[in-house]
Design a protein around this motif. Structure first.
Motif, PDB file in Angstrom:
ATOM      1  N   ARG A 339     126.775  14.960  23.436  1.00 22.24           N
ATOM      2  CA  ARG A 339     128.078  15.626  23.285  1.00 22.24           C
ATOM      3  C   ARG A 339     128.819  15.846  24.609  1.00 22.24           C
ATOM      4  NH1 ARG A 339     130.549  18.333  19.034  1.00 22.24           N
ATOM      5  NH2 ARG A 339     132.329  19.547  19.692  1.00 22.24           N
ATOM      6  N   PRO A 340     128.169  16.310  25.707  1.00 19.85           N
ATOM      7  CA  PRO A 340     128.924  16.481  26.958  1.00 19.85           C
ATOM      8  C   PRO A 340     129.596  15.191  27.425  1.00 19.85           C
ATOM      9  CG  PRO A 340     126.815  17.596  27.117  1.00 19.85           C
ATOM     10  CD  PRO A 340     126.768  16.776  25.869  1.00 19.85           C
ATOM     11  N   VAL A 341     128.925  14.073  27.230  1.00 20.64           N
ATOM     12  CA  VAL A 341     129.499  12.777  27.577  1.00 20.64           C
ATOM     13  C   VAL A 341     130.622  12.420  26.609  1.00 20.64           C
ATOM     14  CG1 VAL A 341     129.015  10.289  27.651  1.00 20.64           C
ATOM     15  CG2 VAL A 341     127.438  11.916  28.728  1.00 20.64           C
ATOM     16  N   LEU A 342     130.404  12.650  25.332  1.00 20.53           N
ATOM     17  CA  LEU A 342     131.417  12.340  24.326  1.00 20.53           C
ATOM     18  C   LEU A 342     132.689  13.150  24.538  1.00 20.53           C
ATOM     19  CD1 LEU A 342     129.066  12.154  21.229  1.00 20.53           C
ATOM     20  CD2 LEU A 342     130.414  10.261  22.148  1.00 20.53           C
ATOM     21  N   GLU A 343     132.534  14.413  24.925  1.00 21.79           N
ATOM     22  CA  GLU A 343     133.713  15.245  25.155  1.00 21.79           C
ATOM     23  C   GLU A 343     134.594  14.667  26.258  1.00 21.79           C
ATOM     24  OE1 GLU A 343     131.924  18.999  25.958  1.00 21.79           O
ATOM     25  OE2 GLU A 343     131.932  19.636  23.856  1.00 21.79           O
ATOM     26  N   ARG A 344     133.968  14.035  27.268  1.00 20.59           N
ATOM     27  CA  ARG A 344     134.732  13.463  28.390  1.00 20.59           C
ATOM     28  C   ARG A 344     135.271  12.078  28.079  1.00 20.59           C
ATOM     29  NH1 ARG A 344     131.686  18.068  29.325  1.00 20.59           N
ATOM     30  NH2 ARG A 344     132.209  18.975  31.357  1.00 20.59           N
ATOM     31  N   THR A 345     134.765  11.434  27.044  1.00 16.28           N
ATOM     32  CA  THR A 345     135.166  10.043  26.791  1.00 16.28           C
ATOM     33  C   THR A 345     135.881   9.826  25.465  1.00 16.28           C
ATOM     34  OG1 THR A 345     132.970   9.564  25.848  1.00 16.28           O
ATOM     35  CG2 THR A 345     133.284   9.129  28.201  1.00 16.28           C
ATOM     36  N   VAL A 346     135.938  10.833  24.600  1.00 13.76           N
ATOM     37  CA  VAL A 346     136.455  10.608  23.256  1.00 13.76           C
ATOM     38  C   VAL A 346     137.913  10.165  23.268  1.00 13.76           C
ATOM     39  CG1 VAL A 346     137.122  13.030  22.848  1.00 13.76           C
ATOM     40  CG2 VAL A 346     136.527  11.546  20.912  1.00 13.76           C
ATOM     41  N   ASP A 347     138.719  10.649  24.200  1.00 18.03           N
ATOM     42  CA  ASP A 347     140.127  10.231  24.233  1.00 18.03           C
ATOM     43  C   ASP A 347     140.268   8.757  24.582  1.00 18.03           C
ATOM     44  OD1 ASP A 347     141.129  12.699  23.484  1.00 18.03           O
ATOM     45  OD2 ASP A 347     141.353  13.407  25.547  1.00 18.03           O
ATOM     46  N   ARG A 348     139.500   8.297  25.578  1.00 22.09           N
ATOM     47  CA  ARG A 348     139.602   6.870  25.936  1.00 22.09           C
ATOM     48  C   ARG A 348     138.988   5.995  24.850  1.00 22.09           C
ATOM     49  NH1 ARG A 348     135.836   6.826  31.327  1.00 22.09           N
ATOM     50  NH2 ARG A 348     136.490   9.005  31.365  1.00 22.09           N
ATOM     51  N   ILE A 349     137.961   6.516  24.163  1.00 18.87           N
ATOM     52  CA  ILE A 349     137.395   5.771  23.038  1.00 18.87           C
ATOM     53  C   ILE A 349     138.441   5.611  21.945  1.00 18.87           C
ATOM     54  CG2 ILE A 349     135.726   5.910  21.140  1.00 18.87           C
ATOM     55  CD1 ILE A 349     133.763   7.169  23.149  1.00 18.87           C
ATOM     56  N   ARG A 350     139.180   6.685  21.659  1.00 21.39           N
ATOM     57  CA  ARG A 350     140.243   6.592  20.647  1.00 21.39           C
ATOM     58  C   ARG A 350     141.275   5.538  21.022  1.00 21.39           C
ATOM     59  NH1 ARG A 350     140.431  12.905  20.780  1.00 21.39           N
ATOM     60  NH2 ARG A 350     139.123  13.485  18.998  1.00 21.39           N
ATOM     61  N   ASP A 351     141.680   5.528  22.299  1.00 24.41           N
ATOM     62  CA  ASP A 351     142.676   4.552  22.756  1.00 24.41           C
ATOM     63  C   ASP A 351     142.144   3.128  22.635  1.00 24.41           C
ATOM     64  OD1 ASP A 351     144.416   6.602  23.356  1.00 24.41           O
ATOM     65  OD2 ASP A 351     143.915   6.657  25.491  1.00 24.41           O
ATOM     66  N   SER A 352     140.894   2.916  23.028  1.00 22.42           N
ATOM     67  CA  SER A 352     140.305   1.576  22.963  1.00 22.42           C
ATOM     68  C   SER A 352     140.145   1.113  21.523  1.00 22.42           C
ATOM     69  CB  SER A 352     138.949   1.556  23.671  1.00 22.42           C
ATOM     70  OG  SER A 352     139.087   1.823  25.042  1.00 22.42           O
ATOM     71  N   VAL A 353     139.764   2.038  20.642  1.00 21.12           N
ATOM     72  CA  VAL A 353     139.610   1.710  19.229  1.00 21.12           C
ATOM     73  C   VAL A 353     140.947   1.291  18.638  1.00 21.12           C
ATOM     74  CG1 VAL A 353     139.204   2.750  16.955  1.00 21.12           C
ATOM     75  CG2 VAL A 353     137.545   3.076  18.808  1.00 21.12           C
ATOM     76  N   GLN A 354     141.995   2.050  18.946  1.00 23.64           N
ATOM     77  CA  GLN A 354     143.321   1.719  18.414  1.00 23.64           C
ATOM     78  C   GLN A 354     143.767   0.342  18.867  1.00 23.64           C
ATOM     79  OE1 GLN A 354     146.256   4.720  19.127  1.00 23.64           O
ATOM     80  NE2 GLN A 354     147.831   3.696  17.922  1.00 23.64           N
ATOM     81  N   ALA A 355     143.437  -0.027  20.104  1.00 29.79           N
ATOM     82  CA  ALA A 355     143.840  -1.335  20.634  1.00 29.79           C
ATOM     83  C   ALA A 355     142.945  -2.460  20.127  1.00 29.79           C
ATOM     84  CB  ALA A 355     143.811  -1.300  22.161  1.00 29.79           C
ATOM     85  N   GLY A 356     141.733  -2.117  19.660  1.00 32.79           N
ATOM     86  CA  GLY A 356     140.769  -3.163  19.364  1.00 32.79           C
ATOM     87  C   GLY A 356     140.602  -3.537  17.909  1.00 32.79           C
ATOM     88  N   ILE A 357     141.035  -2.694  16.979  1.00 30.96           N
ATOM     89  CA  ILE A 357     140.816  -3.017  15.570  1.00 30.96           C
ATOM     90  C   ILE A 357     141.825  -4.051  15.099  1.00 30.96           C
ATOM     91  CG2 ILE A 357     139.812  -0.779  15.056  1.00 30.96           C
ATOM     92  CD1 ILE A 357     142.437   0.086  13.837  1.00 30.96           C
ATOM     93  N   ILE A 358     141.509  -4.678  13.979  1.00 33.13           N
ATOM     94  CA  ILE A 358     142.381  -5.701  13.411  1.00 33.13           C
ATOM     95  C   ILE A 358     143.744  -5.105  13.093  1.00 33.13           C
ATOM     96  CG2 ILE A 358     142.724  -7.216  11.412  1.00 33.13           C
ATOM     97  CD1 ILE A 358     139.681  -7.507  11.270  1.00 33.13           C
TER      98      ILE A 358
END
Length: 403
Positions: A339-358
């Motif tokens: 969770r401590p790692v996820l809290e620092r990365t969840v925003d960039r993960i969201r951005d990457s997911v939005q750019a990467g899905i079909i």
């Protein structure tokens, strides 16, 4: 002719599920939503009140004349009685067993943990669970009200509660459900820990969009599960959801499954250690402290920590994109000790997911689990609750609901 007992049972489940997920309702509302007569609704509600599963406020309402109710009965609101039933959830981990008790509203009312041998055999685990159940049942509020027990393990489990493989504890081909049932005089259920955590994350948040939810539990491994229309996706033999073993590359560290390039080998604690420290030869206590340490160092601008977070978010995003393209979920929930790692990365993960899905696939919500370190035990308790009192576990046809 419709079986009257079956119709009554199914309608009782519908009432309990409706009140848990939608909140209190009037007797008239319940009758309308069930599509039954006021008299039938009254019999069902009164029976559940007598069993201490429902309660009713008795205050008069300004709309009392509009309420469908028994003659002479004042208008009121019917709701679940949270203390009418309880469910014990158990997480069997490495060196620890965690317990959680939830009430009829699926609220956590008690939690605890005990230290056990890291080489815990199944018989010792069952004995510890039986002992804890006895201790819980001695408490006044729980006496004679624990309805069932759910148990999770970090391994491959069939839908019949048979542990196929649990290498981290050295268990293999273990009929855990049979051992539990022989020792505990209550209905028992056995589930994979990620499945349980996933189910609990959805079940305890009825307002969460849950047509399809993907859950990933990150720690020593990377467990996963899909909850679709309120049910776990199990596959042909009950072992579906090994999302941590999606192959993302032909390179990388050797995964616990014996392959290279699995999502798990890129985003688990071992991967974090290799990317931050250059080695994964850590003690258990060092692994436990690692996510918070990396997060704190990254906040302070440490380059190795920042690089480790970048690498983690890259591979985590790739894995989530693959799952979204496959399942089209409404939400992706991330849990576990990272969770401590996820809290620092969840925003960039969201951005990457939005750019990467079909293109054209709706972007699901990517969020963190709210259940904390007891998420597997809580999830196990919700599995037990679900089997006892939730309509979504039952395949029904409309004619079966009519009295």
């Amino acid at each position: 002719m419709v079986d009257q007992t079956l119709a009554k049972y199914l309608n009782e489940l519908r009432i309990l599920t409706m009140l848990r997920t939608q909140g209190p309702a009037s007797r008239a509302d319940i009758a309308r939503r069930l599509g039954v007569t006021p008299a039938t609704s009254t019999r069902l509600i009164n029976g559940l009140i007598e069993r201490d599963l429902l309660e009713e406020s008795r205050g008069l309402s300004s709309k009392v004349k509009d309420e469908l109710r028994e003659p002479g009965r004042p208008g009121g609101r019917v709701s679940l009685n949270p203390g009418g039933a309880f469910f014990l959830g158990v997480e069997i981990g490495v060196g620890v067993i965690r317990f959680a008790v939830i009430d009829l509203m699926a609220n956590v009312v008690d939690s605890s943990e005990i230290s056990v041998s890291r080489e815990l055999p199944p018989s010792a685990a069952v004995a510890a669970i039986s002992n804890q159940l006895s201790l819980v049942e001695k408490q006044r509020q729980f006496k004679s009200k624990i309805m069932s027990v759910g148990v999770t393990v970090p391994g491959i489990v069939t839908s019949e509660g048979y542990v196929i493989n649990l290498p981290i504890l050295g268990w293999k081909s273990t009929d855990l459900l049979a051992e539990l049932s022989a020792a505990i005089p209550l209905p028992c259920f056995v589930e994979n820990n990620a499945n349980a955590a996933a189910f609990g994350a959805v079940y305890t948040q009825p307002s969460l969009p849950s047509v399809c939810t993907i859950f990933l539990k990150l720690g020593t491994d990377c467990g996963g599960a899909a909850v679709i229309n309120g049910r776990l996706l199990r596959g042909a033999s009950g072992t579906a959801g090994e999302f941590g073993h999606i192959r993302l590359s032909d390179e990388g560290a050797l995964c616990s499954c014996g392959q290279k390039g699995c999502l798990e080998s890129w985003v688990n604690l071992g991967a974090l250690a290799r990317n931050y420290l250059g080695t994964d030869k850590l003690t258990e206590s060092q692994f436990a402290a690692l996510p918070a340490e990396v997060a704190e160092k990254a906040d302070a601008g440490d380059e190795k920590a920042l690089s480790a977070l970048d690498t983690f978010s890259h591979w985590m995003s790739l894995g989530i994109v693959s799952l979204i393209n496959l399942f089209n979920p409404s939400a992706v929930i991330l849990g576990g000790v990272m969770r401590p790692v996820l809290e620092r990365t969840v925003d960039r993960i969201r951005d990457s997911v939005q750019a990467g899905i079909i293109s054209g696939i709706p972007v699901p919500e990517v969020r963190l689990s709210e259940l904390g370190k007891f998420e597997c035990a809580i999830g196990a308790a919700t599995v037990a609750h679900h089997h006892a009192f939730d309509i979504s576990r039952v395949e029904i046809h409309e004619h079966e609901l009519q009295p």
